[in-house]
Design a protein around this motif. Structure first.
Motif, mmCIF file in Angstrom:
data_model
loop_
_atom_site.group_PDB
_atom_site.id
_atom_site.type_symbol
_atom_site.label_atom_id
_atom_site.label_comp_id
_atom_site.label_asym_id
_atom_site.label_seq_id
_atom_site.Cartn_x
_atom_site.Cartn_y
_atom_site.Cartn_z
ATOM 1 N N ALA A 54 0.828 -1.191 0.000
ATOM 2 C CA ALA A 54 0.000 0.000 0.000
ATOM 3 C C ALA A 54 0.868 1.248 0.000
ATOM 4 O O ALA A 54 1.931 1.285 0.612
ATOM 5 N N ALA A 55 0.383 2.253 -0.676
ATOM 6 C CA ALA A 55 1.069 3.542 -0.681
ATOM 7 C C ALA A 55 0.427 4.426 0.367
ATOM 8 O O ALA A 55 -0.801 4.495 0.463
ATOM 9 N N SER A 56 1.253 5.085 1.135
ATOM 10 C CA SER A 56 0.738 5.917 2.212
ATOM 11 C C SER A 56 0.688 7.376 1.784
ATOM 12 O O SER A 56 1.267 7.779 0.776
ATOM 13 N N GLY A 57 -0.039 8.144 2.555
ATOM 14 C CA GLY A 57 -0.120 9.565 2.303
ATOM 15 C C GLY A 57 -0.924 9.874 1.057
ATOM 16 O O GLY A 57 -1.905 9.193 0.737
ATOM 17 N N SER A 58 -0.503 10.869 0.337
ATOM 18 C CA SER A 58 -1.246 11.331 -0.825
ATOM 19 C C SER A 58 -0.810 10.648 -2.118
ATOM 20 O O SER A 58 -1.291 11.004 -3.196
ATOM 21 N N THR A 59 0.083 9.677 -2.011
ATOM 22 C CA THR A 59 0.580 9.005 -3.209
ATOM 23 C C THR A 59 -0.517 8.179 -3.870
ATOM 24 O O THR A 59 -1.204 7.402 -3.196
ATOM 25 N N LEU A 60 -0.674 8.348 -5.149
ATOM 26 C CA LEU A 60 -1.595 7.536 -5.919
ATOM 27 C C LEU A 60 -0.788 6.437 -6.594
ATOM 28 O O LEU A 60 -0.077 6.666 -7.574
ATOM 29 N N LEU A 61 -0.902 5.241 -6.055
ATOM 30 C CA LEU A 61 -0.110 4.133 -6.567
ATOM 31 C C LEU A 61 -0.474 3.784 -8.005
ATOM 32 O O LEU A 61 0.294 3.125 -8.697
ATOM 33 N N SER A 62 -1.626 4.249 -8.434
ATOM 34 C CA SER A 62 -2.044 3.982 -9.811
ATOM 35 C C SER A 62 -1.083 4.574 -10.842
ATOM 36 O O SER A 62 -1.041 4.136 -11.980
ATOM 37 N N TYR A 63 -0.315 5.552 -10.424
ATOM 38 C CA TYR A 63 0.645 6.188 -11.324
ATOM 39 C C TYR A 63 1.983 5.457 -11.399
ATOM 40 O O TYR A 63 2.891 5.905 -12.091
ATOM 41 N N TYR A 64 2.092 4.336 -10.673
ATOM 42 C CA TYR A 64 3.375 3.663 -10.553
ATOM 43 C C TYR A 64 3.298 2.217 -11.031
ATOM 44 O O TYR A 64 2.317 1.512 -10.784
ATOM 45 N N ALA A 65 4.373 1.802 -11.682
ATOM 46 C CA ALA A 65 4.584 0.389 -11.933
ATOM 47 C C ALA A 65 5.174 -0.218 -10.656
ATOM 48 O O ALA A 65 5.958 0.430 -9.965
ATOM 49 N N VAL A 66 4.805 -1.441 -10.365
ATOM 50 C CA VAL A 66 5.201 -2.066 -9.104
ATOM 51 C C VAL A 66 5.766 -3.460 -9.356
ATOM 52 O O VAL A 66 5.250 -4.213 -10.186
ATOM 53 N N ALA A 67 6.804 -3.780 -8.634
ATOM 54 C CA ALA A 67 7.390 -5.118 -8.709
ATOM 55 C C ALA A 67 7.509 -5.698 -7.306
ATOM 56 O O ALA A 67 7.582 -4.960 -6.323
ATOM 57 N N TRP A 68 7.503 -7.005 -7.248
ATOM 58 C CA TRP A 68 7.701 -7.723 -5.993
ATOM 59 C C TRP A 68 9.029 -8.466 -6.044
ATOM 60 O O TRP A 68 9.361 -9.079 -7.065
ATOM 61 N N PHE A 69 9.720 -8.430 -4.917
ATOM 62 C CA PHE A 69 10.982 -9.130 -4.762
ATOM 63 C C PHE A 69 10.969 -9.881 -3.432
ATOM 64 O O PHE A 69 10.119 -9.643 -2.581
ATOM 65 N N ARG A 70 11.926 -10.755 -3.265
ATOM 66 C CA ARG A 70 12.103 -11.389 -1.967
ATOM 67 C C ARG A 70 13.586 -11.628 -1.735
ATOM 68 O O ARG A 70 14.380 -11.671 -2.668
ATOM 69 N N GLN A 71 13.912 -11.754 -0.461
ATOM 70 C CA GLN A 71 15.279 -12.064 -0.087
ATOM 71 C C GLN A 71 15.254 -13.065 1.052
ATOM 72 O O GLN A 71 14.737 -12.780 2.136
ATOM 73 N N ALA A 72 15.788 -14.230 0.786
ATOM 74 C CA ALA A 72 15.869 -15.283 1.786
ATOM 75 C C ALA A 72 17.117 -15.080 2.631
ATOM 76 O O ALA A 72 18.068 -14.415 2.199
ATOM 77 N N PRO A 73 17.138 -15.644 3.829
ATOM 78 C CA PRO A 73 18.311 -15.521 4.681
ATOM 79 C C PRO A 73 19.574 -15.998 3.968
ATOM 80 O O PRO A 73 19.626 -17.104 3.437
ATOM 81 N N GLY A 74 20.567 -15.139 3.950
ATOM 82 C CA GLY A 74 21.828 -15.494 3.313
ATOM 83 C C GLY A 74 21.806 -15.479 1.803
ATOM 84 O O GLY A 74 22.813 -15.818 1.167
ATOM 85 N N GLY A 75 20.667 -15.073 1.231
ATOM 86 C CA GLY A 75 20.549 -15.082 -0.217
ATOM 87 C C GLY A 75 20.489 -13.681 -0.798
ATOM 88 O O GLY A 75 20.405 -12.699 -0.069
ATOM 89 N N GLY A 76 20.485 -13.631 -2.094
ATOM 90 C CA GLY A 76 20.374 -12.355 -2.772
ATOM 91 C C GLY A 76 18.921 -11.997 -3.036
ATOM 92 O O GLY A 76 18.001 -12.773 -2.744
ATOM 93 N N ARG A 77 18.716 -10.844 -3.573
ATOM 94 C CA ARG A 77 17.369 -10.399 -3.889
ATOM 95 C C ARG A 77 16.886 -11.078 -5.164
ATOM 96 O O ARG A 77 17.609 -11.144 -6.158
ATOM 97 N N GLU A 78 15.686 -11.576 -5.105
ATOM 98 C CA GLU A 78 15.110 -12.301 -6.241
ATOM 99 C C GLU A 78 13.854 -11.590 -6.726
ATOM 100 O O GLU A 78 12.941 -11.330 -5.949
ATOM 101 N N GLY A 79 13.805 -11.284 -7.999
ATOM 102 C CA GLY A 79 12.619 -10.689 -8.577
ATOM 103 C C GLY A 79 11.538 -11.729 -8.772
ATOM 104 O O GLY A 79 11.828 -12.862 -9.189
ATOM 105 N N LEU A 80 10.304 -11.361 -8.454
ATOM 106 C CA LEU A 80 9.204 -12.318 -8.490
ATOM 107 C C LEU A 80 8.149 -11.954 -9.532
ATOM 108 O O LEU A 80 7.727 -12.802 -10.313
ATOM 109 N N SER A 81 7.710 -10.706 -9.480
ATOM 110 C CA SER A 81 6.582 -10.345 -10.323
ATOM 111 C C SER A 81 6.576 -8.845 -10.561
ATOM 112 O O SER A 81 7.103 -8.062 -9.764
ATOM 113 N N PHE A 82 5.942 -8.461 -11.668
ATOM 114 C CA PHE A 82 5.845 -7.057 -12.046
ATOM 115 C C PHE A 82 4.441 -6.798 -12.563
ATOM 116 O O PHE A 82 3.835 -7.655 -13.233
ATOM 117 N N ILE A 83 3.939 -5.607 -12.229
ATOM 118 C CA ILE A 83 2.658 -5.197 -12.787
ATOM 119 C C ILE A 83 2.780 -3.741 -13.231
ATOM 120 O O ILE A 83 3.276 -2.888 -12.499
#
Length: 127
Positions: free
Chosen positions: A23-52
């Motif tokens: 969620a975007a807080s404040g007055s930010t309209l997230l509709s104006y932004y492309a969003v991606a999801w990532f994850r990072q496991a313990p001891g691992g690097g950042r992994e890209g998961l999904s984009f919208i």
């Protein structure tokens, strides 16, 4: 300044499901932004998961999660979601969302330098 807040993580048994929210807080309209999801496991690097994309017309998934993860957005609620199904212990990680006003022009969805990041939400898959 865009502030993103992830939620929905927790402890879940293998085979279970979770829906993460970004969620975007404040007055930010997230509709104006492309969003991606990532994850990072313990001891691992950042992994890209999904984009919208803005508007949700384009969604992309990493091969490792295709078929199990579903990204969506509800611009009326100023929120992007990541539905995670058939959870496995190897899905244990901190999950982050990231946003950018325009997003990548090419197919570098997971190497693109997004401007804004959330603080992450922990997902633990264990019996």
């Amino acid at each position: 300044q865009v502030q993103l807040v992830e939620s929905g993580g927790g402890l879940v048994q293998p085979g279970g499901s979770l829906r993460l929210s970004c969620a975007a807080s404040g007055s930010t309209l997230l509709s104006y932004y492309a969003v991606a999801w990532f994850r990072q496991a313990p001891g691992g690097g950042r992994e890209g998961l999904s984009f919208i994309s803005r508007g949700g017309g384009n969604t992309v998934y990493a091969d490792s999660v295709k078929g199990r993860f579903i990204v969506s957005r509800d611009d009326a609620k100023n929120t992007v979601y990541l539905q995670i199904n058939s959870l496995k212990p190897e899905d244990t990680a901190v999950y982050y969302c990231a946003a950018d006003r325009f997003g990548p022009l090419g197919n570098n969805w997971f190497t693109f330098e997004y401007d804004y990041w959330g603080q992450g939400t922990q997902v633990t898959v264990s019996s």
